[in-house]
Design an enzyme around this catalytic site. Structure first.
Site, short mmCIF file in Angstrom:
data_model
loop_
_atom_site.label_atom_id
_atom_site.label_comp_id
_atom_site.label_asym_id
_atom_site.label_seq_id
_atom_site.Cartn_x
_atom_site.Cartn_y
_atom_site.Cartn_z
N GLU A 178 10.13 17.02 13.95
CA GLU A 178 10.75 16.59 12.69
C GLU A 178 10.41 17.66 11.64
OE1 GLU A 178 8.93 13.10 10.92
OE2 GLU A 178 10.91 12.45 10.23
N CYS A 187 14.03 10.52 6.77
CA CYS A 187 13.87 10.28 8.20
C CYS A 187 15.20 10.43 8.92
CB CYS A 187 13.33 8.88 8.42
SG CYS A 187 14.30 7.65 7.57
N GLU A 222 9.11 1.74 10.97
CA GLU A 222 10.23 2.67 10.85
C GLU A 222 9.63 4.06 10.80
OE1 GLU A 222 13.27 2.24 11.19
OE2 GLU A 222 13.51 0.08 10.93
N LYS A 260 0.85 -1.19 0.00
CA LYS A 260 0.00 0.00 0.00
C LYS A 260 0.89 1.24 0.00
CE LYS A 260 -1.65 3.05 2.48
NZ LYS A 260 -1.61 4.17 1.52
P1 NAD Z 1 2.50 8.97 6.93
O1 NAD Z 1 2.64 8.47 8.32
O2 NAD Z 1 1.55 10.06 6.69
O3 NAD Z 1 2.07 7.78 5.94
C1 NAD Z 1 2.85 6.61 5.81
C2 NAD Z 1 1.98 5.53 5.21
O4 NAD Z 1 1.00 5.14 6.17
C3 NAD Z 1 1.20 5.98 3.97
O5 NAD Z 1 1.13 4.94 3.03
C4 NAD Z 1 -0.17 6.28 4.53
O6 NAD Z 1 -1.20 6.20 3.56
C5 NAD Z 1 -0.30 5.18 5.57
N1 NAD Z 1 -1.29 5.44 6.63
C6 NAD Z 1 -1.74 6.63 7.08
N2 NAD Z 1 -2.64 6.43 8.07
C7 NAD Z 1 -2.76 5.09 8.26
C8 NAD Z 1 -3.51 4.28 9.14
N3 NAD Z 1 -4.34 4.79 10.06
N4 NAD Z 1 -3.37 2.94 9.05
C9 NAD Z 1 -2.53 2.39 8.15
N5 NAD Z 1 -1.79 3.12 7.29
C10 NAD Z 1 -1.89 4.46 7.34
O7 NAD Z 1 3.98 9.34 6.48
P2 NAD Z 1 4.43 10.14 5.17
O8 NAD Z 1 4.03 11.56 5.36
O9 NAD Z 1 4.00 9.40 3.95
O10 NAD Z 1 6.03 9.99 5.26
C11 NAD Z 1 6.83 10.83 6.02
C12 NAD Z 1 7.13 10.24 7.38
O11 NAD Z 1 7.77 8.98 7.22
C13 NAD Z 1 8.11 11.07 8.19
O12 NAD Z 1 7.70 11.13 9.53
C14 NAD Z 1 9.40 10.30 8.10
O13 NAD Z 1 10.33 10.50 9.12
C15 NAD Z 1 8.92 8.91 8.06
N6 NAD Z 1 9.96 8.05 7.49
C16 NAD Z 1 10.62 7.16 8.30
C17 NAD Z 1 11.64 6.36 7.78
C18 NAD Z 1 12.38 5.37 8.63
O14 NAD Z 1 12.97 4.45 8.06
N7 NAD Z 1 12.39 5.49 9.94
C19 NAD Z 1 11.98 6.48 6.44
C20 NAD Z 1 11.29 7.41 5.65
C21 NAD Z 1 10.27 8.16 6.19
#
Ligand code: NAD
Length: 483
Positions: free
Chosen positions: A387, A285, A251, A176
């Site tokens: 962040e 991240c 992550e 997804k």
């Molecule tokens: P997000 O949390 O908004 O979304 C991530 C994913 O989760 C998307 O596919 C989204 O559709 C899905 N999602 C949202 N709500 C959900 C729910 N209730 N249940 C299941 N899935 C759900 O994150 P984003 O804005 O797409 O990405 C940026 C974030 O990701 C930043 O906080 C960044 O630090 C983090 N990130 C972490 C790493 C790591 O390896 N630690 C790497 C890259 C990005």
């Protein structure tokens, strides 16, 4: 070459429209133009995809590890041949320069290749027993159908960190991707199946996180959830999937500190800070989010880093391969950068460079923000606590290394941290004291296939990358036999 694409769901090796026909547009962060459209999966589509993945699991998990390794590596050759096209889609939907997007696709193939090789090295064990007639051994078996939920900053790379161990261990998956960048991961998965991964082993559903993501997490046919995204979303997934006792790995966000000691190689530190803050517009991240520089070298380090930041080129990455930075992926990202800069300036920080959107007609319709450096940052500023996920780098001066470590650890996050020093004892002591899953000494190459990547505190649960990550996709079984 830039005509809009129309992608459907991908279930059991076939393109499938959403059962109610709903669709969503994907627009360019550089100019707002239409890049393509996706289908919005319904609950019925989730059932269909999970059914396909469960059926495929029986055959895929029963292959030998060597058969899976050969199949995956064969498919990767086909994906690599399409890396230019998939990279172009990524640059168009995400904004990063084309060369970086294409390199991300090749890197993702390397990661899946690394895990395919690991498939044949998952060894069980034999235990000594208390009785001569007992035999005892431990084997590892795939968990089943996995939901792989991914973000938009590295849409293909972060998928490969999950897909690699899932495929190698014999799991089948529902991917997804986020609705911000769904096209490149869809094209990547489709290419893997065209290259020989059986239909049903990799399925892709597109749609909103709150509805589709949540439905996948709660679905009784999904045994494991692996997600990369924000800490807030990760906690929501734990709240939904934890009571169902799903296997979950997360992550999450970061607020990564860098400590630059008085004896550091300052040219190297400035180069690494520039790379680790501004590449992909800070939408990483593990981006450096705050710098603590020893007071004796603080001014020189700021000057060197500012000079490098001011030289970075910015523009529509799709039209010029040689650019350093494209637009940010979302307008919300620019708004956060603006909010953090305004808050810091209001609380007493000074601007060394940037601090605004670039001027000119070329930037008027895109999510652009200039590389920005702040000095005089204090712990009460939002930019030092939240962040930023944008191209804003705040500096603060410190007097003792112990003080710098305490400041670095004063965070809800614990993803990665950086230390710059020429002193071996300082390097060891500081890296042991930092509360982070990854510590880089004198460099910024945080992620390597062989290194475990595990967030501490609000930065995550479980791990990705390295041979250890396969256990996130395996169940343990103890078999004891009386002869
Ligand atoms: P997000 O949390 O908004 O979304 C991530 C994913 O989760 C998307 O596919 C989204 O559709 C899905 N999602 C949202 N709500 C959900 C729910 N209730 N249940 C299941 N899935 C759900 O994150 P984003 O804005 O797409 O990405 C940026 C974030 O990701 C930043 O906080 C960044 O630090 C983090 N990130 C972490 C790493 C790591 O390896 N630690 C790497 C890259 C990005």
């Amino acid at each position: 070459m830039n005509t809009p694409v129309r992608f459907e769901l991908f279930i059991n090796g076939n393109a499938a429209p959403a059962s109610d026909g709903r669709r969503l547009e994907v627009r360019s962060p550089a100019n707002g133009e239409l890049v393509g459209s996706i289908a919005v999966a319904t609950a019925e589509d989730v059932n269909r995809a999970v059914g396909a993945a469960r059926a495929a699991f029986r055959k895929w998990s029963s292959l030998t590890a060597y058969e899976r390794e050969r199949t995956i590596k064969g498919a990767l050759a086909h994906v690599r041949a399409q890396a230019d096209e998939i990279g172009l889609l990524m640059a168009r939907e995400q904004g990063k320069p084309l060369a970086q997007a294409r390199s991300e696709v090749h890197g993702a193939c390397d990661t899946i290749d690394y895990f395919a090789s690991e498939a044949v090295r998952i060894e069980g064990s034999v235990n000594p027993t208390e009785n001569r007639s007992y035999r005892s051994w431990v084997v590892y078996q795939p968990v089943g159908v996995c939901a792989l939920i991914t973000p938009w900053n590295y849409p293909v790379s972060l998928l490969s960190w999950k897909l690699g161990p899932a495929l190698a261990t014999g799991c089948t998956v529902i991917v997804k991707p986020t609705s911000v960048t769904p096209l490149s991961p869809l094209a990547f998965c489709r290419a893997l199946v065209e290259g020989g991964i059986p239909g049903g082993v990799i399925n892709v559903l597109t749609g909103s996180g709150a509805v589709l993501g949540d439905a996948l997490v709660r679905h009784p046919g999904v045994a494991k959830v692996a997600m990369t995204g924000s800490s807030a979303t990760g906690k929501r997934i734990m709240a939904a999937g934890g009571p169902l006792l799903k296997k979950i790995s997360l992550e999450l966000g970061g607020q990564c500190p860098a400590i630059v000691c008085a004896d550091a190689d300052l040219d190297n530190a400035a180069n690494v800070l520039t790379y680790k803050k501004f590449r992909n517009c800070g939408q990483s991240c593990s981006a450096v989010n705050r710098v603590y520089a020893h007071r004796d070298i603080h001014g020189v380090l700021v000057a060197k880093t500012t000079a490098l930041a001011e030289r970075l080129t910015i523009g529509d990455g799709v039209s010029d391969v040689a650019l350093d930075l494209g637009p940010m992926a979302t307008s919300e990202g620019v708004a956060t950068a603006e909010r953090h800069v305004a808050d810091a300036l209001q609380k007493g920080a000074s601007l060394a460079c940037g601090g605004r959107r670039p001027d000119g007609a070329a930037f008027a319709r895109g999510n652009y923000y200039l590389p920005t450096i702040l000095t005089g940052a204090t712990p009460d500023m939002d930019v030092m606590r939240e962040e930023t996920f944008g191209p804003v780098l705040p500096f603060a001066a410190f007097d003792t290394v112990d003080e710098a470590v305490a400041l670095a650890n004063d965070s809800a996050y614990g993803l990665a941290a950086f230390v710059f020093t020429r002193d071996l004892a300082t390097a060891h002591r500081v890296s042991e004291a930092l509360e982070a899953g990854t510590v880089c000494v004198n460099h910024g190459a945080v992620n390597t296939n062989y290194g475990p990547y595990a967030g501490w505190k609000d930065s995550g649960l479980g791990m990705e990358l390295s041979r250890r990550a396969v256990f996130e996709y395996l169940k343990t079984k103890h078999i004891k036999v009386q002869l």
